[in-house]
Structure formats: structure tokens, C-alpha cells
Motif scaffolding. Sequence first.
Motif, PDB file in Angstrom:
ATOM      1  N   ARG A  60       0.857  -1.189   0.000  1.00  0.00           N
ATOM      2  CA  ARG A  60       0.000   0.000   0.000  1.00  0.00           C
ATOM      3  C   ARG A  60       0.892   1.238   0.000  1.00  0.00           C
ATOM      4  N   PHE A  62       0.263   5.459  -0.508  1.00  0.00           N
ATOM      5  CA  PHE A  62      -0.558   6.649  -0.741  1.00  0.00           C
ATOM      6  C   PHE A  62      -1.942   6.291  -1.284  1.00  0.00           C
ATOM      7  N   GLY A  63      -2.587   5.328  -0.686  1.00  0.00           N
ATOM      8  CA  GLY A  63      -3.932   4.959  -1.092  1.00  0.00           C
ATOM      9  C   GLY A  63      -3.990   3.903  -2.172  1.00  0.00           C
ATOM     10  N   ALA A  64      -2.910   3.698  -2.913  1.00  0.00           N
ATOM     11  CA  ALA A  64      -2.882   2.644  -3.938  1.00  0.00           C
ATOM     12  C   ALA A  64      -2.463   1.344  -3.259  1.00  0.00           C
ATOM     13  N   GLN A  65      -3.061   0.257  -3.675  1.00  0.00           N
ATOM     14  CA  GLN A  65      -2.693  -1.023  -3.087  1.00  0.00           C
ATOM     15  C   GLN A  65      -2.661  -2.092  -4.161  1.00  0.00           C
TER      16      GLN A  65
END
Length: 136
Positions: A60, A62-65
Motif C-alpha cells: 500500500r 498513498f492509497g494505492a494497493q
Amino acid sequence: MARFGLARSTPVQSGPEINGRSRAVPRTRAGRPHVALATSALLLLLLVFILQNGQRMDVRLFGAQGQLPVGVALLLAVVFGVLLVTVHATMRRIIQLRLFNHGRRTPSTTITRPDRAATDPRATDPRADVPEERNP
């Protein structure tokens, strides 16, 4: 025979320093194969590291996973770390140079704006700052 016994007029110095200055080491092409070999060995070790650490993990940022192999995730962490350090060092050097140049400015290095030159005759006449008795 007396000619061979005379001393030189300038002292000869051997070693890395001549006349108080360090002598530059000439570059040759002899070291290029060593650099190429070391680079290829490093890339091979990196590839082996990535292939041996193929277990997938959740990442994960900055909000991306997503899921990546452990080796790739660690490689990306290293790349982002190098990028962060490079940006920090660059910004620090820029600030250092700006502060250095700001301290070197003198009041005599003023820039005349074009709108002032149209209204102020002193802006165009270089002798305007000299008192009247000294003007020729």
C-alpha cells in the motif's frame, strides 16, 4: 666532462605533486572491462535476489494497493529512497547557492526598471549621482 656534473636549475620532483599542485591521473581504457564486469555481476546478483524472493505480498502506497513479489517491492523501495535522497540533496544545494549569492550582492548592483527610466532622468544619466561641482 664538466658538463655532466652541473646541477639542474629547476628542481625535479617525482610523485603525485609538482610545484605544489596535485598532478591529475590520466584516464585510460584499461579499467573499462573491470567496471563492466562489476556492473554485470551486480545486476546478476540483483536478478537472483528478485527471483528468489518471489513470494507475493500486499503493498500500500498513498492509497494505492496491490500485490507484488517481495524482491520487486524491495527494489521499488530502494528506488524511491534514492529518489527522495536525491531530491533532498538537490534542494539543499540550491538553497545553499542562493544564500551564498544573496550574501555576495552589493547595493551598487541595482537593476533599473524600465518604467522608472521613463520618469526619472537619473536612471538614464550615469553622471546623475555625482555632485554638480564634480561634473565636467
